[in-house]
Design a protein around this motif. Structure first.
Motif, PDB file in Angstrom:
ATOM      1  N   LEU A  36     -10.345  -8.241   0.165  1.00 21.64           N
ATOM      2  CA  LEU A  36     -11.127  -7.024   0.401  1.00 21.64           C
ATOM      3  C   LEU A  36     -12.402  -7.012  -0.440  1.00 21.64           C
ATOM      4  O   LEU A  36     -12.452  -7.606  -1.522  1.00 21.64           O
ATOM      5  CB  LEU A  36     -10.309  -5.780   0.061  1.00 21.64           C
ATOM      6  N   HIS A  94     -10.132  -7.621  -7.621  1.00 23.29           N
ATOM      7  CA  HIS A  94      -8.980  -6.733  -7.521  1.00 23.29           C
ATOM      8  C   HIS A  94      -7.829  -7.280  -8.370  1.00 23.29           C
ATOM      9  O   HIS A  94      -7.673  -8.498  -8.504  1.00 23.29           O
ATOM     10  CB  HIS A  94      -8.524  -6.616  -6.065  1.00 23.29           C
ATOM     11  N   HIS A 111      -4.906  -7.727  -2.373  1.00 18.40           N
ATOM     12  CA  HIS A 111      -6.196  -7.099  -2.101  1.00 18.40           C
ATOM     13  C   HIS A 111      -7.382  -8.052  -2.232  1.00 18.40           C
ATOM     14  O   HIS A 111      -8.527  -7.632  -2.013  1.00 18.40           O
ATOM     15  CB  HIS A 111      -6.427  -5.914  -3.056  1.00 18.40           C
ATOM     16  N   TRP A 137      -5.153   5.163  -4.088  1.00 19.37           N
ATOM     17  CA  TRP A 137      -5.890   4.114  -4.775  1.00 19.37           C
ATOM     18  C   TRP A 137      -6.067   4.418  -6.258  1.00 19.37           C
ATOM     19  O   TRP A 137      -7.009   3.946  -6.897  1.00 19.37           O
ATOM     20  CB  TRP A 137      -7.253   3.918  -4.112  1.00 19.37           C
ATOM     21  N   ALA A 173       0.834  -1.199   0.000  1.00 16.46           N
ATOM     22  CA  ALA A 173       0.000   0.000   0.000  1.00 16.46           C
ATOM     23  C   ALA A 173       0.867   1.245   0.000  1.00 16.46           C
ATOM     24  O   ALA A 173       1.888   1.316   0.693  1.00 16.46           O
ATOM     25  CB  ALA A 173      -0.913  -0.003   1.217  1.00 16.46           C
ATOM     26  N   CYS A 183     -14.808  -3.750  -1.799  1.00 11.97           N
ATOM     27  CA  CYS A 183     -14.825  -2.285  -1.825  1.00 11.97           C
ATOM     28  C   CYS A 183     -15.939  -1.806  -2.754  1.00 11.97           C
ATOM     29  O   CYS A 183     -16.103  -2.338  -3.852  1.00 11.97           O
ATOM     30  CB  CYS A 183     -13.488  -1.733  -2.311  1.00 11.97           C
ATOM     31  N   ALA A 197      -3.432  -2.808   4.623  1.00  7.28           N
ATOM     32  CA  ALA A 197      -4.257  -3.057   3.441  1.00  7.28           C
ATOM     33  C   ALA A 197      -4.462  -1.805   2.583  1.00  7.28           C
ATOM     34  O   ALA A 197      -5.006  -1.883   1.475  1.00  7.28           O
ATOM     35  CB  ALA A 197      -5.622  -3.589   3.881  1.00  7.28           C
ATOM     36  N   CYS A 213      -9.386  -1.651  -8.698  1.00  8.45           N
ATOM     37  CA  CYS A 213      -9.938  -1.484  -7.352  1.00  8.45           C
ATOM     38  C   CYS A 213     -11.152  -0.590  -7.489  1.00  8.45           C
ATOM     39  O   CYS A 213     -11.335   0.074  -8.506  1.00  8.45           O
ATOM     40  CB  CYS A 213      -8.910  -0.865  -6.405  1.00  8.45           C
ATOM     41  N   SER A 247     -15.242  -0.069   2.470  1.00 12.83           N
ATOM     42  CA  SER A 247     -14.467  -1.290   2.236  1.00 12.83           C
ATOM     43  C   SER A 247     -14.444  -2.134   3.500  1.00 12.83           C
ATOM     44  O   SER A 247     -14.588  -1.612   4.624  1.00 12.83           O
ATOM     45  CB  SER A 247     -13.028  -0.949   1.825  1.00 12.83           C
TER      46      SER A 247
END
Length: 659
Positions: free
Chosen positions: A161, A153, A158, A126, A53, A163, A118, A134, A182
Motif C-alpha cells: 500500500l 508500514h 500492508h 487505523w 484488517a 497511504c 486491505a 501507517c 491510499s
C-alpha cells in the motif's frame, strides 16, 4: 511470490529491531523509525504475526460517526472533489475520526473485496496501536501530515500500500479528523507520492476552513492572505472576532499569527488572547469598515509582530449586518490627502495623522527617501486645511545657490546690495504670508541662515536685507528632508533648537518598494501623464508586471520618468515591457506577456494544489519540482498554465516567517 519474499524480509528487519539490532534501518526516515519503535516497545506488536484488517460493526461505526456528523456534512463536497481527482490514478479516499476509525469512504466498486481485505474501507480501524505504523495512525500520533509508502508500514500485509494522510484540526488546534488517500499499488519511488501529499494538504485545509466558517457563521470573521489576489478565493487566514475586536478563534494560519504576536509580546496571564487590533496595525473602525474601504472589499494591514503586510476582508455574521459605527475624525474622507494612496498601511498611518494636523498650526517635518513625494504631501496638507485659499510657497534649499538663498528667502529693499533689483524684492517668506511655506531639503540649508530662520519662527517676523524694521508674517512652516537629521545635528551641521522648532510633528513617507499599493501608484502616475497628452496609451500586462517587480531606488520620481520615457517612445496605443527603460525591464523583455495571479485562471484543482505546494515551499520552484518528482521547466509550464506568479520577494519572506 515476490510480494511474499518482500514481506518475509520486512518481518525479519522488524524482528531485528525488536531484538535491539538496528541493521537494515539506515535508509529509514526518522518519523517511521520512531513509529516502528513505538509499535515494538510500547504497543508490543509482534512483527511476525501480521494482523487482519479490523472493521467495526455498523452499530460501533454509528457511535463514531455521530460526534463528527457536523464535520462530515461540511466535508462532503471537499471529499467528493478530491476523490474525483485521485480515483483515475487508482486511489481510494478515507476520512477518519481522531481515533483512526474510517467514518467516510470513497472507493471503486470493482475493487470492493480487495479494499475490504486491505482495510481500505468504511469502518476500518487505523489506530497505530492496532494497525502499526501507517499514514493515518502515525498522522494522529504526531499531528502532522505524512506519506507512509509501501515497506514503511509496520504490518507486513500492508507493504504493497501507499497511504498519504493529513490531519484536520478544530479551531483550538486539536486533531478532530484525518483525510487520507491510499492505493493498493503504486510506483516504488517514494517521490511518486509528493504530489499526493500536496493535494491532500490542500483539501484538508479547505475542509478545515469550511468547518471553521460553519462553526463561526454567526460571528464576524476576518479572512486574510499575504497576496491580495487570493483573499476572496483562497485566503488562508481566518480569525473570528467580537465587534470590539476581541478574538474568539482562528484557523491554523490565524493561530500562527496569534502565536507570532504572543511570542513577541507574552501575555500577562495564561490563556490571554490579544485583540485583532493588537495583531494588525489599525483601529477597530478600520477593521469593521473593510467592506466599504475599496471596490474589492479588501484592505491592507501591517502585522505588528513581523511588519509584514497582509490583505484582509470581512465576512459578516449570517443573516445580519454589523451595526454602522460613527466614522472617527481620523478616517473622515479628505480628497486632497486620500488620493495620495490606496491601500498601504504605512501610508494610512501617515494620512491619518495628516488629517488631524491639516488645520493645526504645528510645524510639520516630512522625511523619506528622495522621490517619495514629500512636496506632494506638503501641498495636500495645505490644500486640505484652513489656509488652502492662501499662498503655498515651495523652496528647495538645495537648489538655490548659497550666495542667493538669503535674499531669496528674506527679500531686500532697493539698493540693499550691488546687482539687486532697483525696486527691491519681497522674499519667499513674505510671499507665503497667510499661507504655507514649504522648505524642501531643509537639511541642506546653510548654518548661517538657520539662525535667521529660527528667529522668524520664534518671533513671527522677517527682516529683509537693508531694512531697519521687521515685517510681521503669518505662516505655517512645513519642511522636508531625505537626510539623517540626528547625524547632521551630531556633526554640528544643523541647529538642534531649530530642529525642534520644525519637528512639531513628523510624517515619514515609505519608499515605493515598501508600499502595498504599487499598482495604484503606477496607475495614478500613468493616468496623470496620459491626461497631458493628445492620445490614450494603455499599460499592457507585461509592462505592469515589470513595473511591479522593479525596486524603484528613485521612488515615485523615477517611476514618473520611466513612464514618461515609455509614453514618448511607444509606437502604438499601448506600452509593453519593451518600451520601458532597460533597467526596469527586469529580465521580462523576452517574455511576450506575464500573467498575473487571478481568481479567474487559478480555479482548477490541479492549479490549486500547485499553488498550495508553491506556498509551502515559499515559491522555491526547484524544491517544488523535487517534491513533485518533475523537472523545473515542467513546474514553470504548469505555473504559466494556471497563471501563477510569485508574490514579490518581501511577501515570500513574510510567508516564511508565518510558517
Amino acid at each position: 511470490m515476490q510480494l511474499r519474499n518482500e514481506q518475509r524480509q520486512h518481518i525479519e528487519t522488524l524482528i531485528r529491531l525488536s531484538e535491539g539490532q538496528m541493521t537494515g534501518l539506515d535508509g529509514c526516515r526518522e518519523v517511521i523509525r520512531r513509529s516502528w519503535e513505538r509499535c515494538v516497545d510500547e504497543y508490543r506488536l509482534d512483527p511476525g504475526r501480521p494482523r487482519p484488517a479490523r472493521v467495526l460493526t455498523q452499530q460501533a461505526l454509528r457511535e463514531h460517526r455521530e460526534p463528527v456528523d457536523e464535520l462530515l456534512h461540511v466535508a462532503r463536497a471537499g471529499v467528493d472533489r478530491l476523490f474525483a481527482q485521485v480515483a483515475p490514478m487508482g486511489y481510494v479516499l478515507l476520512l477518519t475520526d481522531r481515533r483512526g476509525i474510517t467514518v467516510d469512504f470513497r472507493g471503486q466498486r470493482e475493487q470492493d473485496h480487495a479494499l475490504r481485505r486491505a482495510g481500505l474501507y468504511l469502518g476500518a480501524d487505523w489506530d497505530e496501536r492496532h494497525a502499526g505504523t501507517c499514514a493515518i495512525g502515525t498522522c494522529i500520533h504526531d499531528a502532522k501530515a505524512i506519506t507512509c509508502h509501501q515497506s514503511e508500514h509496520f504490518d507486513a500485509t500492508h507493504i504493497s500500500l501507499t497511504c498519504t494522510a493529513v490531519p484536520i484540526t478544530d479551531p483550538q488546534g486539536q486533531v478532530i479528523a484525518v483525510l487520507d488517500i491510499s492505493a493498493l499499488r503504486s510506483p516504488r519511488s517514494h517521490e511518486s507520492q509528493n504530489f499526493a501529499l500536496s493535494l491532500v494538504n490542500l483539501y484538508s485545509r479547505m475542509i478545515e476552513d469550511a468547518y471553521f466558517l460553519h462553526r463561526y457563521r454567526d460571528c464576524l470573521i476576518l479572512r486574510f492572505d499575504m497576496a491580495r489576489e487570493f483573499v476572496h478565493l483562497n485566503g488562508r487566514g481566518l480569525i473570528a472576532i467580537e465587534e470590539d475586536g476581541s478574538i474568539i478563534a482562528g484557523n491554523g494560519f490565524g493561530r500562527a499569527l496569534i502565536d507570532a504576536h504572543l511570542s513577541r509580546w507574552p501575555p500577562w496571564s495564561p490563556g490571554l488572547v490579544p485583540k485583532a487590533t493588537q495583531l494588525l496595525d489599525g483601529e477597530i473602525g478600520e477593521l469593521l469598515g473593510i467592506l466599504s474601504a475599496s471596490d474589492d472589499q479588501i484592505r491592507a494591514f501591517r502585522i505588528r509582530a513581523s511588519e509584514a503586510i497582509c490583505f484582509v476582508t470581512l465576512i459578516e455574521p449570517r443573516g445580519r449586518r454589523i451595526a454602522t459605527r460613527a466614522v472617527p475624525p481620523s478616517l473622515t474622507p479628505v480628497p486632497a490627502l486620500d488620493r495620495l494612496a490606496s491601500d498601504d498601511p504605512a501610508m494610512h498611518r501617515v494620512l491619518k495623522l495628516a488629517r488631524r494636523l491639516r488645520n493645526e498650526e504645528v510645524s510639520v517635518l516630512i522625511t523619506g527617501e528622495t522621490g517619495t513625494g514629500k512636496e506632494v504631501l506638503a501641498r495636500a496638507l495645505h490644500d486640505s486645511g484652513k489656509r488652502a485659499k492662501k499662498p503655498f510657497v515651495a523652496v528647495n534649499c538645495a537648489a538655490i545657490p548659497e550666495s542667493l538663498i538669503e535674499s531669496e528667502l528674506f527679500g531686500y529693499l532697493p539698493g540693499a546690495f550691488t546687482g539687486g533689483s532697483s525696486k527691491g524684492m519681497r522674499g519667499l517668506i513674505q510671499q507665503a504670508d497667510g499661507g504655507t511655506l514649504f522648505l524642501d531639503e531643509i537639511g541642506d540649508m546653510p548654518l548661517s541662515l538657520q539662525t535667521r530662520l529660527l528667529r522668524v519662527l520664534a518671533e513671527g517676523e522677517v527682516m529683509p536685507l537693508g531694512a531697519e524694521k521687521a515685517v510681521r508674517v503669518d505662516l505655517r512652516v512645513i519642511t522636508a528632508t531625505h537626510r539623517d537629521m540626528d547625524a547632521l545635528i551630531a556633526n554640528g551641521r544643523f541647529r538642534e533648537d531649530l530642529y525642534y522648532r520644525l519637528n512639531g510633528a513628523r510624517l515619514r513617507l515609505p519608499a515605493l518598494r515598501e508600499r502595498a499599493d504599487h499598482h495604484y501608484v503606477i496607475r495614478s502616475v500613468h493616468e496623470s501623464l496620459v491626461a497631458k497628452r493628445d492620445r490614450d496609451v494603455r499599460l499592457r500586462a507585461d509592462a505592469v508586471s515589470a513595473l511591479l517587480a522593479y525596486a524603484w531606488p528613485g521612488n515615485i520620481r523615477q517611476l514618473k520618468n520611466a513612464l514618461g520615457f515609455a509614453l514618448a517612445t511607444a509606437e502604438g496605443d499601448e506600452i509593453t515591457v519593451h518600451d520601458l527603460p532597460e533597467e526596469c525591464q527586469g529580465g521580462l523583455a523576452g517574455v511576450p506577456q506575464v500573467l498575473e495571479p487571478s481568481s479567474r485562471n487559478a480555479t482548477s484543482d490541479e492549479g490549486r494544489a500547485l499553488l498550495g505546494l508553491l506556498r509551502e515551499t515559499a515559491w522555491n520552484v526547484s524544491l517544488a519540482a523535487r517534491r513533485l518528482g518533475v523537472s523545473r521547466p515542467t513546474v514553470y509550464r504548469r505555473m504559466r498554465r494556471y497563471g501563477l506568479v510569485p508574490p514579490n520577494r518581501k511577501d515570500a519572506h513574510l510567508e516564511n516567517a508565518l510558517h
